[in-house]
Design an enzyme around this catalytic site. Structure first.
Site: not given
Ligand code: SPD
Length: 288
Positions: A158, A32, A139
């Site tokens: 997360d 990415q 993964d």
């Molecule tokens: N649209 C953003 C969603 C992101 C969720 N994760 C964020 C990472 C922060 N630790």
């Protein structure tokens, strides 16, 4: 900072969510595009593939709400799994609990960790030095599939929004594996998108989790620069007694350390489900 300032925007369904600042890192990892923006108002902000992930100023709205409802629930927590979380904010909140013995942080993109270590030091200061935290570049779905039964007390998801390589960790098959590797008191917590700007993804996450666990609750709050600002976190378990009731003995110290989360905030946020989401889920329940 006043030179070379540029607007950097996340584009989402005809709207854009932007911060003004200076790009201090921009690179393509094998997975990415990663950008770090230095801003006056929000501090440093991380964008992955055009989507905002975190910033110094607002990150606590997100990380405290993902971590503390789950961890403050349980009387005992030793083993935690974090899927994603390469900026270190979720790990930082977990490490506040002295009883935590081991955290496996499974992040798919090594470059996110490297860049976070270099630039996002306000968010993850000292986290990487804590011996309880083990970083695995892997993964998340594969990790969960290979893990032995009943291993973790808490699993925290997360990840980025559910698309591309992130999609798997929001699927029903993934939640089933999580249930298998959680012990019988265990709790899973996942970021569950916005009921406004990602309504279908939000509903899909809740539906899949409800098909997997007996106890499920969603909490709503704000992450100011995510699309639409309103965001959600969903918690699930098969253990009713220690689910979102704040039974952890370290809770007083944890509350003092937080800027956003406390049990009052949590109980209000758990009642914030927008009626259209409530009705959509209710209708499906009736048709079963
Ligand atoms: N649209 C953003 C969603 C992101 C969720 N994760 C964020 C990472 C922060 N630790």
């Amino acid at each position: 900072m006043n030179e070379n300032l540029t607007w950097l925007d996340e584009y989402h369904k005809g709207s854009r969510y932007g911060l003004k600042g200076k790009i201090i890192e921009k690179k393509m990892s094998p997975l990415q595009e990663i950008i770090v923006l230095e801003t006056n108002e929000y501090g440093r902000a991380l964008m992955l593939d055009g989507c905002w992930m975190t910033s110094d100023k607002e990150e606590k709205y997100y990380h405290e709400c993902l971590v503390h409802p789950a961890l403050s629930s349980l009387q005992e927590i030793s083993n935690i799994l974090i899927i994603g979380g390469g900026d270190g904010g979720t790990a930082r909140e977990c490490l506040k609990y002295k009883q935590v013995e081991n955290i496996d942080l499974v992040e798919i993109d090594n470059e996110v960790i490297n860049i976070s270590k270099k630039y996002l030091t306000k968010i993850n200061n000292k986290v990487w030095l804590d011996k309880r935290l083990k970083i695995h570049i892997d993964d998340g779905f594969k990790w969960v599939k290979n893990m032995t039964d009943d291993y973790y007390d808490v699993i925290l998801i997360d990840g980025s929004d559910p698309s591309g390589f992130s999609k798997g960790v929001y699927s029903k098959d993934f939640y089933k594996e999580c249930k298998r590797i959680l012990n019988n008191k265990g709790i899973i917590a996942t970021q569950s998108e916005s009921p406004e700007s990602f309504q279908e993804q939000h509903l899909n996450i809740i539906r899949s989790i409800k098909e997997t666990f007996t106890q499920v609750q969603t909490m709503y709050s704000f992450v100011p620069f995510y699309p639409s600002g309103i965001w959600s976190w969903t918690f699930a378990s098969d253990n009713k007694d220690e689910f979102l009731k704040g039974k952890n003995k370290e809770i007083d110290l944890i509350k003092q350390s937080c800027d956003i989360w406390n049990l009052n905030y949590q109980s209000g946020a758990l009642k914030m489900m927008p009626n259209k989401i409530y009705k959509a889920l209710l209708e499906e329940g009736k048709s079963k």
